[in-house]
Every structure is written in C-alpha cells, then in structure tokens.
Write an enzyme that holds these catalytic residues in place. Sequence first.
Site, short mmCIF file in Angstrom:
data_model
loop_
_atom_site.label_atom_id
_atom_site.label_comp_id
_atom_site.label_asym_id
_atom_site.label_seq_id
_atom_site.Cartn_x
_atom_site.Cartn_y
_atom_site.Cartn_z
N GLN A 369 0.78 -1.27 -0.11
CA GLN A 369 0.10 0.06 0.09
C GLN A 369 0.94 1.23 0.11
OE1 GLN A 369 -0.29 -2.38 2.05
NE2 GLN A 369 -2.23 -3.07 2.72
N GLN A 391 -0.72 0.17 -5.42
CA GLN A 391 -1.75 -0.51 -4.68
C GLN A 391 -2.21 0.72 -3.89
OE1 GLN A 391 -0.80 -3.86 -2.35
NE2 GLN A 391 -2.54 -3.71 -0.99
N ASP A 392 -3.73 1.17 -3.64
CA ASP A 392 -4.12 1.98 -2.88
C ASP A 392 -3.88 3.47 -3.36
OD1 ASP A 392 -5.22 -0.09 -1.61
OD2 ASP A 392 -4.46 0.38 0.36
N ASP A 413 -7.02 -2.27 -5.39
CA ASP A 413 -8.10 -1.49 -4.65
C ASP A 413 -7.51 0.04 -5.13
OD1 ASP A 413 -8.99 -3.84 -3.72
OD2 ASP A 413 -7.76 -3.62 -2.04
N ARG A 476 -14.09 -4.93 -5.36
CA ARG A 476 -14.30 -5.71 -4.34
C ARG A 476 -14.83 -5.21 -3.20
NH1 ARG A 476 -8.96 -8.17 -1.87
NH2 ARG A 476 -7.73 -6.61 -1.77
#
Length: 569
Positions: A369, A391-392, A413, A476
């Site tokens: 992240q 990520q993130d 994500d 998700r």
Amino acid sequence: MDTCTSFKGYGRVDELEEAAFKRKTRNQKIILSISLVLFLVLIIGVVAGTLVHRKNNNNADEVPAAAINSAEAVKSVCSVTLYPDSCLTSLSASNTTDPEKIFQFSLLVVMNSLEMVSSTFPKKFINRADDPEVKEALKVCETVLHDAVDSLDDCISSIDGNQISISKITDLRTWLSTVITDQETCFDALEEVNAALVTEVRHLMKNSTEFASNSLAIVSKFLKTVEENNIPIHRRLLEAKHGSPSWLTAAHRRILQVGKPKPNVTVANDGSGDVRTINEAVGRIQNKSERIFVIYVKAGEYVENVVLSKYQWNVMIYGDGKAATVISGRRSNGTGYATFVTATFVAMGRGFMARDISFKNDAGPQNNQAVAFRSGSDKSIFYRCSFEAFQDTLYAHSNRQFYRECDVTGTVDFIFGNSASVFQDCKILPRQPLPNQFVTITAQGKTDPNQNTGISIQRCEMSPLDNLTASTFLGRPWKNFSTTVILQTNIGGFLNPLGWLQWQASDPPSTISYGEYANAGPGSNTSRRVQWAGYKPSLTAAEASKFNVESFIQGTSWLNGTNVAFDST
C-alpha cells in the site's frame, strides 16, 4: 461517450439565478415543515397507542403523562436505530418529546463518549506498546479520533440556535457518517498490523461507535420520511450531461473558470516563485478562513509529503498541467508506514480544490500500500488532475468529493475509502501488477447502512495503462455495506467477465449495494457477472439516479439559473 473539456458555463451569478435560488429556498422550508410534521406524527402515534394501552390496563402503575410521553418519544426515535438498547439507555435523560431536541441530546451523548475515548486510550496504549508498527497504528487512532470529535463539533455547532434546513440535515448525515468512518479507520490501522489489542479497543469504543450510529440513524430516518412521502426534493438526475455539485459556490465557479487565477503564493523549485516548496506555501494558510487561498505550483517535480489539516479551509492548488506539475512521494506500508499516513498529499479541510496537477507515489508495487492522495475534505473538487501509484492509489477517505476529467492509475484497490464520491468523465487506468497479483479498481468501505457513502463512477473511460495481462475486476466489497456503481461508462476488453471479486473466499453479504447501468464497450457485457445477492447487473434509471451528483453528494437540486448545460435525453 461524451467528454467535456472544461467546466462549461461557470460564470457570474445573475438576477435570474438569485430568483431561482430564493424559490428553491422557500420550497426547502416548506419541505422541512412537512417533514417535521411527519416525523412528529410517527412519535405521536406511538405515544398515543401506548397511553391507550396503559389506560386500559387496570394493573398498570400510575405514571405521570409527561414522563410517559418523554419515554415513549425516546422509544419511538430509538426504534429506527441499529442499537436500540444503547439508544434508550443513553437518551432516557433527554426529558423531552421534541424529536429535534432528542436528536440534539444524542449528539451530546456521542461527544461525551468520543472525547473520553480520544483523550485516554491512544496515549495509554502507545506508552505500553513495544512494536513500532503498533505504535504507528495507535498514532493513526489518535489522529482520526480527534478528527471525529471535530466532525461532531461541526454537527453540534451547525444546529446550535439555528433553524434546521434540508441542506443542513444532509450536512449532518455526512459529518456523522465521517465520525463513524474515522472510528473504523482506527480499527483498520490496528488490524493492518495484526495488533492483538484490536478486540480490546473495539470494546473500549463500543459506546462511541454505537452512539454515533444511533444519531446517524435518526437523521437518516428524517430524510427517509421525506422520500417515502414523495416530497419532490430530487430531480431526474441522469438527464444532466455536464453538471456540478450544488454546493459549488459562485466564488468557486469563478476560480475554476479562470485559466490561471491570481495566486496568494507561487511555488517554484527553481526559485522563480515566492517559495520553493509546497509545504512553505501551506504554512501561509490561515486556519478556518472563508476566503479561497490559491496556491500556484509551477511546472516541475516536487518531492515532498504535504498535509493540509482539517482547519485549513477553502484551499485551491493548481499547476501547469497534470503532465507538467507533479508532486511525488515514496512512503509505503512496505517501508513501515501505516497505509493512512503513506499519502504523498493529504487534504482534510473543507472546500479543497485541485486542478491541472499530478499526485504520485513512487514507492513501487513491491512496497504494497502506497497512497498518492488522501482526501477527507468535505465538498472537495478535483479537476483535470492525475493520481498515480500501484496499490491504494487514491484514498477517498470520507465526506463528499467530486472528480472531473481526472486520471487514476493503479493496481490493487486503487480507488478506495468511505467517502461519498462521484467520478465524471475520468480515465480509470488499471496497470500491470506484480506477478500472481490481481487488479481491483475499487474497494469501498461502508460499515453502517445509514451512511451516505459510496463510489459512483459515471461517464468515464476504463482502459489499461500498459500491457495488462493480470485478471482485472471493477472492484471488491471491503466492508459489509460496501456501495459501488458504474454508470454510463466505457469499459475495455481487459475486464474479467465476472466483473467483481469477493473480498474473502465466500460471497459478500447481501447488505452490499453494487450495480451497473447503461455501460458500453467490450467489458460491459454482464451475462457472466457474479451472482451476489447485493449486486444488480442492470440498475433501473431510478436506481442509478440515486448515485448522481445531486442525490448522492449533496441531496439537493442542481443549481437553477446557472449556465451549467443539461442534456434532456
């Protein structure tokens, strides 16, 4: 797909706009009166029924009518909450039948509980923690709990001695949603490091979380009463082709319209401006100013981590274009930072605006992240910006946010959080992740059914940034009430036909709210989508309209009398 290259028609407020605004204000006052009557009827009905029951019960103890009224009024109000027992216990001393006063009392109850928690537990646990990652997570708790107290203070201040309007009720619902999100963020930070004290902290915060949920439920019931009785406060929203939030003020529109508005401070790392770093410019901002403070950042790359605090309101930052002006950082979870504090740029104060600028996190996919931008700014606007990481990437943490003509790039994500966010005419660019990783565009974190939060992606373009071979999904569900919709968007052929991915091995609970509406492109075929109970492969126009700008991030009508274009087809 239509693409808008500017905020069309943002100009001055004329006499026709003023007249339209006054008509809208009068209508809102009428609506409020009707709504309050309906809510009072709900309470009076319960009270009257209880009195008749007790009068006919010969064995009932004699209880003063005023006490019965007060108790039954509280019981009626608490019946709409998720935690009626804690609601009844905490509000029993309110001693009133007025639902507005009961609600105000409930806010004080939340405040007392939150202040007690925020002033004691984080420091106490930080002092006894040996693991530096646990200490880091507890510092996140300390930050977000103070933020929660501030949001609650906003709620109390907004209704203290003031008449409650529909827009104010919407603000209250937003800020109470944020209070819950802030507390949940504390738990997320602790769970991220597998801290054994998560259960203990949840127990300590049981009252503050339940009380906040109760207050939110009361506000939500008020607005629901309006909707259930068909009071016309919403318009058909999917007709709007190029719209903007109704909280976008005339001053904000003028600032956005000007090519390069006059800055309060100019940043240039070559020494040709007022200061060389963005943090120096941020240091010149006055706290809680109602006037817009403009920061111009000249072309170049600025390697620094920037935080605009909750008290720095109405800040605009703009550059020379998202390819020219870049703010970059390298903090990541893989190098010991909690995800919450990895962001290259953080905006917390209300009314933040960013335009023609890029935000990056260069930590790379191997460091897990690594956030490029985190926003908790209420009524914030991002126009022609770029958010780039893996990520993130974009942490749309809380409150109401509007993204227009922005680029968002990432892997896992990469649009996440629990704000109420609308993305219009944006480019969503999934990129190749590490080997054996999948790609998920969204991860929404709604934890309470009464929160007005979710991710709405409308009229956007989804296409790979590079040679994308990893299995890729629209998103998700991160939490039990996760809410995400994809509307009128062109989806490329990169998408896994299932469309969505479960967070864990089993299907998500039926309480999530996921859906698609009128999308196009090879990835829009829903015939092989997931079969989740909480997912709708084809929303109706009415269902989709709940996630457009007016309904979703403000709840009041589009501004009448402006030059904002509308498409009636």
